[in-house]
Design a protein around this motif. Sequence first.
Motif, PDB file in Angstrom:
ATOM      1  N   UNK A 571       0.855  -1.185   0.000  1.00 32.51           N
ATOM      2  CA  UNK A 571       0.000   0.000   0.000  1.00 32.51           C
ATOM      3  C   UNK A 571       0.891   1.235   0.000  1.00 32.51           C
ATOM      4  N   UNK A 572       0.732   2.096  -0.995  1.00 33.12           N
ATOM      5  CA  UNK A 572       1.614   3.262  -1.035  1.00 33.12           C
ATOM      6  C   UNK A 572       1.401   4.142   0.191  1.00 33.12           C
ATOM      7  N   UNK A 573       2.497   4.598   0.765  1.00 33.74           N
ATOM      8  CA  UNK A 573       2.408   5.593   1.822  1.00 33.74           C
ATOM      9  C   UNK A 573       2.318   5.061   3.240  1.00 33.74           C
ATOM     10  N   UNK A 574       2.283   3.760   3.423  1.00 27.89           N
ATOM     11  CA  UNK A 574       2.258   3.224   4.784  1.00 27.89           C
ATOM     12  C   UNK A 574       3.695   3.231   5.323  1.00 27.89           C
ATOM     13  N   UNK A 575       3.891   3.820   6.486  1.00 30.36           N
ATOM     14  CA  UNK A 575       5.255   3.964   6.998  1.00 30.36           C
ATOM     15  C   UNK A 575       5.676   2.725   7.779  1.00 30.36           C
ATOM     16  N   UNK A 576       6.980   2.531   7.890  1.00 32.14           N
ATOM     17  CA  UNK A 576       7.480   1.385   8.663  1.00 32.14           C
ATOM     18  C   UNK A 576       6.973   1.404  10.090  1.00 32.14           C
TER      19      UNK A 576
END
Lengths: 628, 579
Positions: A571-576
């Motif tokens: 999913x684009x934009x999900x941070x670590x």
Amino acid sequence: MSCNPSFGGIGKGHLMREVDALDGLCARLCDRSGVHYKMLNRRKGPAVWGLRAQVDRKLYKENMQKEILNTPFLTVHEGSVEDLLLKEPESEHPGKCQVSGVLLGDGSKVHAGSVILTTGTFLRGMVLIGLEKHPAGRLGDQSSTGLAQTLEKLGFAVGRLKTGTPPRLAKDTIDFSILARQWADSHPVPFSFLSETVWIKPEDQLSCYLTYTNPKVEKIIHDNLYLNNHVKETTKGPRYCPSLESKVLRFPNRIHQLWLEPEGLDSNIIYPQGMSMTLPPELQEQVITCIQGLEKAKMVQPGYGVQYDFLDPRQLTASLESRLVQRLFFAGQINGTTGYEEAAAQGIIAGINACLRVCGKPPFTISRTEGYIGVLIDDLTTLGTSEPYRMFTSRVEFRAFLRPDNADSRLTPRGFEETGCVSRQRYERTSQIKAAIEEGVAVLKSLQLPPSKWSSLIPEIVISSSRSSPVRAFDILQYPEVNMELLARIFPESLGKLAEWRELAERLKIEVVYKLCTSNQQQEMEEVRRDEALRLPENLDYFTINASLSQEMREKLDSNRPQTIGAVSRIPGITPAAILNLLRFVKTNRQRTGGIKVPFRTGRSLPERNTDVLGKSEFQSSNLSRAF
Amino acid sequence: MRAGSCGSLLRWLAKRSYGCAQQRDTVFAVSSGHGKCGVAVIRTSGPASATALRRLTGRDELPRPRAVALRRIRDPGSAEPLDRGLVVWFPGPHSFTGEDCAELHVHGGPAVVSGVLQALGRLPGLRPAEPGEFTKRAFQNGKLDLTEAEGLGDLIHAETEAQRRQALRQMEGELGQLYQRWSQELTQALAYIEAFIDFSEDDNVEEDVLTRVDTAVAQLDRELRGHLQDGRRGERLRGGVHVVIAGPPNAGKSSLLNLLCQRPAAIVSPVPGTTRDVVETTLNVGGYPVVLSDTAGLRDARDPVEQEGVSRARDRLQQADLVLAVLDAAELAPQPGRLAGALQAVLPPSPPPRPCLLVLNKADLLAEQSRGALQQACAGDTLPPACLLSCMTREGTATLLRLLGGQLQHICGDPLVGSPSLTQTRHRLHLTSCLDALGRYHRGRAGDLVLAAEELRLARRHLGRITGQVGAEDILDIVFRDFCIGKKAVFKGTRSTTGLGWSLLGAPGEEPSLPQYRAAQSIGVTVGRPRVQPLGPSGKAEGPAREAQVHGMYMGMSGGGEGHLCSRVWTRLVNPVLG
């Protein structure tokens, strides 16, 4: 087949092989109904060969109906579905209610343990020609609005897509003599693993013809844009088989290919592929007659555009079951795809899982590492789509492994063992050839000769002279100039039998060519599998869980509903940090309560029908609705 | 997944036990800090750990599990001894990662560390670890409980930012831009080839896109090759820059050596020709390791011993990376015009021209007037950079060190390229792998286009590993890469098992910047090869040995970026091509 009279293609042919490996019908039927078989991408490597065929529309329909009507324990009932029958949800699954059957247009009810909706372009379908538009799913067929309203009320996020179909031409009014002819393959390759050959004699196959657009066509389209509602509107259409109008607008001053394809052996209709348009009929005729070869062509039926509802596929699990309504499955254009093959791929997965659901068995899903079907469904259910989704080989990470030739060994055993959807005959055939390939590879690895000996036996190949150790037949087979026949002449007693079995010989060659690449990819595939094995509870309410997540992350997670960590990672934009917090939350929660006591987003009672109670679900508040 | 969804997460964690570790490759990395420190710990994890340990120690038997053993460590290829150090063998599953692990505690000098890393890199089945990969493996094998450290998530979040900035800082340089450009070109080429595979037959994607791909790949191939062959910068740093002091007898060469190394390493006397043999010492100037040689004064000697000394001096000059030409200022002052001739007599006659510094010694003997005349004579473009120095009064030492530092920097190139860190090893390995893949592209192009495209994908992946393009697709990798900040908590136990008192100081999140890193190098005393003496910017030694205060942070080269490449290539590049 309501649009083009052809099946397969690059990427699409892969899907058909996989559907066939799970004992789906379309590949076998195409082998019995095709009139022009052609393998695309011949020069580019077996991993991207695209099986394709022009199919006799009438024959296909007949064969399909015969097959379906003769399926044991299958009752066929024709009627339009107007509404869904709903009841209390099962508490151990997510979802606000459960489907228990359908209500037909004539008022009768059909009860069912699970329901699959395959509405095609019929959900609020609207046909457009010129400035005219009228509700229809297909020219001459009523659209479905009752069902569309029900789905919307249930809280499904709905979007709108468009597609189109070209005008049809009368074959006997076309001058083929001045056009480039495309012959079918002289050795047609069947789609199905079960077919030895296709039904038609190679020499009886029909041809396709190629013609081109010209500046006159461009001018007519430009001059009459004001008469063309479909093209002007903002609804998303396919970029991949665009209308003639879009092509002209997007690439001005170029000529475009138009393929004239036969619709059947005894059909007088020609399908001009690449000529989808929505101009008023009389202008379509003008366009047609200024094209080379079509100067005197008669238009049998005008082209038209269709706009229709689809449901955001991110509302589905990987088994294509809806998360909102239990036991309700979706397949095909309702999920935002285009093409028969994409529809068939979803159809077989939805069908298998609808059945497993009734039997109370775990779902059957295909991973991205196992098949094009897996890539297709993962893309849809994880990322959603904003234009009609079409399969391409470049969408597939492990293309060198997920080939048309080995679809059976990838999927047939799983289908047989886990679901029972595969016939014993097919299973045994697959097991047999799989074992034979493994044995063949082992034999090839065991046969060794010094490089100098190889060079004298096969002068065409250049073996690095620095090598002094013996070279295996396995390595020699990787050379483009070498095939099993050639090797069998050198090792008649070890390889003679293997080379005689033609299918085996061909598959061995392909297997060997890609072996190095696929074994290099094994580790990467293992990583993907591990991430996919890390599953998330599918009914997590991301807005209320007590995890350190920003509102933005919560919205993203909620609208995408990832099912595994592998999916989260795409999913684009999900941070670590978000993914880690999510893991931590899920795990601590489990430890504290000894069970899943996370807040679910389920309505526990049977919703009242015909009110807005269901309509305003969380989907409306998330950014999902903004995406449409 | 239904009711037991949380349960299956746990089951999954449990399932990732030792068993599945067998199929993986083996990774290695420096687990301690960068910079010179007393001891560096190099760790391997994975099935080939035992083999690696056997090959490096040259012994068939492994040390007793979890017990420290002293071993000579050799390069398995050349059998060249690299160091003597402590090794520890942790058979799985009783190890930090749950896999077979080995630890090599070697001396912390960059030459030793990079020597061991390169030796490991050449073993089959071993590759450098991605950032955070040890922690990731530990997690995957159920060795690490995410919930143990309260608030770990917040900590990681904060430090992730710091690490990002760090990586960004590091990659903002020209080198970073170069790698980015290559990566973009490769992605573009890949997109073209994908478009050709998926569209050429039905749509109007012309054959010439392939020619464009071929051209782009050939160009990249050339550039990468040139880049990799760019001088011996890395090797110079590993072995130290060879600086040779040369000049006529009695010019003060040995005094200069003693001045620079802060101890009477060479005998000095007023008698010309005192130095007969080559006197060598190693030191650290501004962070660069230097092997400094003092040589016999160059003259036509009669004494056979001195003749041999002069001959050795000339040999050494031939191998010099930098020449310190020492001339007697007092002698030249009356005729500054002789400077060029005197210098010429010192420099090695055969090419290539060596970088050179002109040191005019005995400045204390000069009158103010002749000092000005000499300085004027040196000002022109014809002579190398020069300085007036007095080994007696130490006047001019700062200037000399500044000039020397500048020359060293020039020789070692971009400090980013030259930094003798693991990053450097990773760069080289990935660039070489990238180049190999490009080579295979050309071979594959004639046959199977899919395989050719696959090679480009692989090449791009290797470049991506250097430039650290972070795609949303590799989030999990990034999680665990960023997770390596958690090492502070996580590694505590492991350290104590080694029983070694080495320490890595420094607060989390304070990774060294390059200037800091070099500063750290210049204060750290190590016992590695070359033996490096401390030398502060003032030219004075910085006291007794102390450990470098560099935090053990990986100099954030982030993970791949290829994961879902196809779709990304698709949306970003293929679409624009097709409109």
